[in-house]
Motif scaffolding. Structure first.
Motif, PDB file in Angstrom:
ATOM      1  N   ALA A 149      34.165 -36.114  10.675  1.00  0.00           N
ATOM      2  CA  ALA A 149      35.532 -35.801  11.106  1.00  0.00           C
ATOM      3  C   ALA A 149      36.124 -34.673  10.262  1.00  0.00           C
ATOM      4  O   ALA A 149      36.846 -33.809  10.770  1.00  0.00           O
ATOM      5  N   HIS A 150      35.834 -34.679   8.962  1.00  0.00           N
ATOM      6  CA  HIS A 150      36.274 -33.571   8.105  1.00  0.00           C
ATOM      7  C   HIS A 150      35.777 -32.233   8.651  1.00  0.00           C
ATOM      8  O   HIS A 150      36.548 -31.280   8.818  1.00  0.00           O
ATOM      9  N   ILE A 151      34.481 -32.170   8.907  1.00  0.00           N
ATOM     10  CA  ILE A 151      33.876 -30.909   9.354  1.00  0.00           C
ATOM     11  C   ILE A 151      34.391 -30.517  10.734  1.00  0.00           C
ATOM     12  O   ILE A 151      34.665 -29.336  10.999  1.00  0.00           O
ATOM     13  N   LEU A 152      34.544 -31.481  11.615  1.00  0.00           N
ATOM     14  CA  LEU A 152      35.057 -31.173  12.950  1.00  0.00           C
ATOM     15  C   LEU A 152      36.462 -30.596  12.897  1.00  0.00           C
ATOM     16  O   LEU A 152      36.796 -29.677  13.650  1.00  0.00           O
ATOM     17  N   SER A 153      37.291 -31.111  12.017  1.00  0.00           N
ATOM     18  CA  SER A 153      38.656 -30.582  11.908  1.00  0.00           C
ATOM     19  C   SER A 153      38.622 -29.103  11.561  1.00  0.00           C
ATOM     20  O   SER A 153      39.405 -28.304  12.091  1.00  0.00           O
ATOM     21  N   CYS A 154      37.701 -28.732  10.684  1.00  0.00           N
ATOM     22  CA  CYS A 154      37.561 -27.328  10.286  1.00  0.00           C
ATOM     23  C   CYS A 154      36.988 -26.494  11.430  1.00  0.00           C
ATOM     24  O   CYS A 154      37.440 -25.375  11.682  1.00  0.00           O
ATOM     25  N   MET A 155      36.016 -27.047  12.132  1.00  0.00           N
ATOM     26  CA  MET A 155      35.412 -26.327  13.250  1.00  0.00           C
ATOM     27  C   MET A 155      36.442 -26.026  14.331  1.00  0.00           C
ATOM     28  O   MET A 155      36.521 -24.898  14.842  1.00  0.00           O
ATOM     29  N   ILE A 156      37.247 -27.024  14.690  1.00  0.00           N
ATOM     30  CA  ILE A 156      38.201 -26.835  15.777  1.00  0.00           C
ATOM     31  C   ILE A 156      39.322 -25.891  15.355  1.00  0.00           C
ATOM     32  O   ILE A 156      39.784 -25.059  16.146  1.00  0.00           O
ATOM     33  N   THR A 159      27.584 -30.214  15.286  1.00  0.00           N
ATOM     34  CA  THR A 159      28.113 -29.577  16.487  1.00  0.00           C
ATOM     35  C   THR A 159      29.396 -30.326  16.847  1.00  0.00           C
ATOM     36  O   THR A 159      29.786 -31.269  16.165  1.00  0.00           O
ATOM     37  N   ARG A 160      30.016 -29.942  17.950  1.00  0.00           N
ATOM     38  CA  ARG A 160      31.241 -30.632  18.367  1.00  0.00           C
ATOM     39  C   ARG A 160      30.971 -32.045  18.884  1.00  0.00           C
ATOM     40  O   ARG A 160      31.891 -32.830  19.023  1.00  0.00           O
ATOM     41  N   GLY A 161      29.709 -32.352  19.148  1.00  0.00           N
ATOM     42  CA  GLY A 161      29.405 -33.660  19.716  1.00  0.00           C
ATOM     43  C   GLY A 161      28.587 -34.582  18.845  1.00  0.00           C
ATOM     44  O   GLY A 161      28.576 -35.793  19.059  1.00  0.00           O
ATOM     45  N   GLU A 162      27.896 -34.038  17.812  1.00  0.00           N
ATOM     46  CA  GLU A 162      27.040 -34.880  16.995  1.00  0.00           C
ATOM     47  C   GLU A 162      26.753 -34.202  15.662  1.00  0.00           C
ATOM     48  O   GLU A 162      27.097 -33.028  15.451  1.00  0.00           O
TER      49      GLU A 162
END
Length: 255
Positions: free
Chosen positions: A12-19, A52-55
């Motif tokens: 979730a940390h990494i996804l927040s940065c990606m988005i 990735t955004r999904g996994e």
């Protein structure tokens, strides 16, 4: 009756940065913080993910060590210091002699014996790869902060000591500790790029509020040709977690 979607903390940390940065392609996610429940039932906190955004997959993590007394170790970094030395086979190193079980200056005999017993018998001593606890243990080892008044104080004082230091020729100083950790992260991100071909890196997690760690990673990874993404509108600590979780939930529901 609503469905429960479980999203791993560091992902979730990494996804927040990606988005935040509109990353559409996979990234090498460097997610370093204090505590997050891991997919293997241990405590994570020093993770390099391929995301990735999904996994995601866990590419590398800090070598594991125990937390004797579990949450009690957070407010007693001497517990973590002992566990680190034991895990990495350094208890007999004269440099760390003050943490020997036979040294009367290290807390009380009963507490020292308790730490050893808890670890050896796996009683209330969860395995972790936490960077936050690693900072705590290093702070205690260096005599900077053994009895913090709040969660994170030992790490904050370790960083402050590193800013004041200039001599890194001694075997262990606050500055040398930071440099060693940064070098390890860079070594593993280079390996990740070599094995996956991914050149984008996302940095997140509570440890990224450490200015030495964050600035050096941004600068050195950029010099190595990586494209580095960071949290900007959102904080890198757990304030960004719910955003990352919501993104995963949306992606999975759309599937």
């Amino acid at each position: 009756g609503l469905p429960i979607l479980r999203v791993q903390h560091h992902y979730a940390h990494i996804l927040s940065c990606m988005i935040e940065n509109d990353c559409q392609e996979p990234v090498i996610g460097v997610s370093f913080d204090g505590t997050g429940y891991g997919m293997d039932g241990t405590i994570w906190g020093g993770e390099i993910l391929i995301a990735t955004r999904g996994e995601f997959e866990r590419f590398w993590h800090l070598p594991g060590f125990s937390l004797p007394g579990s949450a009690a170790a957070i407010l007693n970094p001497e517990r973590t210091a002992y566990a680190l030395l034991k895990a990495y086979g350094e208890l007999d190193d004269p440099f760390f002699g003050q943490f020997s079980l036979d040294n009367p200056q290290f807390a009380s005999f009963l507490e020292r014996l308790e730490n050893r017993t808890l670890i050896e018998k796996s009683i209330n001593s969860p395995l972790c790869s936490s960077t936050g606890r690693l900072f705590d243990g290093a702070s205690a080892l260096l005599g900077i902060c053994a009895h913090p008044g709040y969660d994170g104080e030992a790490a904050c004082l370790l960083e402050a000591a590193a800013w004041r230091e200039h001599d890194v020729t001694r075997p262990l100083t606050a500055r040398a500790f930071h440099e060693g950790l940064i070098n390890a992260i860079i070594e593993q991100t280079l390996r990740a790029r070599s094995e996956t071909g991914i050149n984008d890196i996302a940095l997140s997690g509570g440890c990224m509020v450490n200015r030495i760690l964050f600035s050096q990673l941004c600068e050195r990874l950029g010099d190595l040709g990586f494209t580095v993404y960071t949290n900007r509108e959102l904080p890198p600590n757990d304030g960004c977690i719910s955003y990352g979780q919501a993104i995963v939930a949306c992606a999975r529901l759309e599937e």
